[in-house]
Design an enzyme around this catalytic site. Sequence first.
Site, PDB file in Angstrom:
ATOM      1  N   CYS A  67       0.407  -1.008   0.240  1.00 15.79           N
ATOM      2  CA  CYS A  67       0.498   0.053   0.101  1.00 15.79           C
ATOM      3  C   CYS A  67       0.918   1.175   0.049  1.00 15.79           C
ATOM      4  O   CYS A  67       1.956   1.493   1.045  1.00 15.79           O
ATOM      5  CB  CYS A  67      -0.917   0.208   1.136  1.00 15.79           C
ATOM      6  SG  CYS A  67      -1.553   1.390   1.224  1.00 15.79           S
TER       7      CYS A  67
ATOM      8  N   CYS B  99       0.328   3.462   2.992  1.00 14.10           N
ATOM      9  CA  CYS B  99       0.588   2.712   4.624  1.00 14.10           C
ATOM     10  C   CYS B  99       2.428   3.565   4.724  1.00 14.10           C
ATOM     11  O   CYS B  99       3.333   3.608   5.435  1.00 14.10           O
ATOM     12  CB  CYS B  99       1.154   1.513   4.043  1.00 14.10           C
ATOM     13  SG  CYS B  99      -1.171   0.952   4.322  1.00 14.10           S
TER      14      CYS B  99
ATOM     15  N   CYS C 255      -5.756  -5.010  -5.314  1.00 14.80           N
ATOM     16  CA  CYS C 255      -5.677  -5.547  -4.150  1.00 14.80           C
ATOM     17  C   CYS C 255      -4.729  -6.771  -4.363  1.00 14.80           C
ATOM     18  O   CYS C 255      -4.620  -7.589  -5.492  1.00 14.80           O
ATOM     19  CB  CYS C 255      -6.904  -6.317  -4.015  1.00 14.80           C
ATOM     20  SG  CYS C 255      -6.984  -8.127  -2.959  1.00 14.80           S
TER      21      CYS C 255
ATOM     22  N   CYS D 195      -4.945 -10.655  -4.423  1.00 15.62           N
ATOM     23  CA  CYS D 195      -6.134 -10.904  -5.895  1.00 15.62           C
ATOM     24  C   CYS D 195      -5.528 -10.792  -6.880  1.00 15.62           C
ATOM     25  O   CYS D 195      -5.503 -11.999  -8.120  1.00 15.62           O
ATOM     26  CB  CYS D 195      -7.263  -9.372  -6.106  1.00 15.62           C
ATOM     27  SG  CYS D 195      -8.607  -8.513  -5.463  1.00 15.62           S
TER      28      CYS D 195
END
Length: 495
Positions: A61, A64, A405, A408
């Site tokens: 991320c 993040c 994702c 995913c």
Amino acid sequence: MVSFIFLFLFSLATSSYIGGLCVVAEPSQPKEFVLTLDQSNFTHTISKRDFVVVEFYAPWCSHCKKLAPEFEKAAAILSNNGPPVTLATVDANDEKNKDLASEYDIKGFPTLKIIKNGGKSVEDYKGPRDAEGIVAYLKKQTGPASVEIKSTEDGNGLIDGDKIVIVGVFPELSGEKFKAFLALAENLRTNYEFAHTTDAKLLPRGDSSISGPAIRLFKPFDELVVDFEDFKLDALEKFVEEATTPTVTVFDNDPKNHPFVVKFFSTPNAKAMLFVNFSSKPFGDFEATYHEIANEHKGKGISFLMGDVEASQGAFQFFGLKEDHVPVMVINHQKHKYVKPNVEPHHLHFWMKQYKDGKVAPYVKSEPVPEPNNQPVKVVVADNFHDIVFKSGKNVLLEFYAPWCGHCKKLAPILNKVASAFANDADVVIAKIDATANDIVHEGFDIKGYPTLYLKTASGNLLPYDGKRTKEKIIDFIKKNKDKTVHHDSRKEEL
């Protein structure tokens, strides 16, 4: 799911708010002040501390990664705070922490939680994400919930016109009503600043003759001062909720509006949104007319937002809107969206009435139908959803995914292998849909995160898949639950 996606896209559109100093520890200062927690040590660590801020993150991320140095710097400063404040992280992307992330309802990254009293109290962190802002916000949360205003200097210093401040005015600082006010302050301290005084003359605005008991709420929008005198706690909380919601929320690049936008997208109300260019010539006409409509519908289950196109790209991505739709009005309610592109100020009242009368058809966002669609894992979009999933008469394993994702991406090659295993089975289809680029209008799917897997059987049952994401487990699940289908010989039917 809708509020999660809105908040995620809002974070994309407002990533500039995550700023400040990116300080990295020097080699001579290797100590790390942020604790690393996981499933094995989380409960024990939390139980030993009165105030912990936990960041649930994913290594991939980008937000993040931007937060990490700010979080570490804030932790270093707060390590000497009295009372102590602990900052910690949990890798919610790690499979071993999946149950922990589920327990704390983690739906996006980064998500920060304030955990108090050894785990007895859990709140969402709603403060800044730069080191200086984190420190100031958390110091405020660990101090008294309400401060006393003893002078005009105190009042003017606290109530500056740019933020919401809630002040209790009391003849004396005791009694049941004062206790109710302090309880309100403790419950809502994460969101607002609270103060109390025995003299309303020390406050910069409002009727200075009142002696209380009364609540005076200061805000930077609509009516600037609102008084309230019902001290039942539920009534106080309802008053604050309603009084702190702008008649029209402004979505632009001003950080001061950020909390109101988050609050707007979190409300269960229907959401009416007008996206225009704030620097355009007709903006004033749009603004005046839109406020009229918002005032007409106040308290009727619809919240209103006016967004500048420059700041609203995340919302445009979510709705599938294009720049040439601007000015555009959107209403989102439950799983349906209604869109009026190229709207003019004089259209707004009429189109709103059409919507209220049920005369506006829902807008369905869809990627183009793929041609051809001959990959092992079939591509589903909104416009072919019912044809492939519900009208095919087959057993369809459908993955709801997001392109960003990480889980995913790990699942993609596994689903390809599952599809290959069923290549000669005419009763089974393996498919996927980008749930960020296509509307999911069928009510039967409960999508709270990505990836989400469902098996739609040939007889029409919808079965969520919650097992391990391995080829073997998914194949076993399909074989155990699939129905046999009936294949007609078209030549016989013609005869």
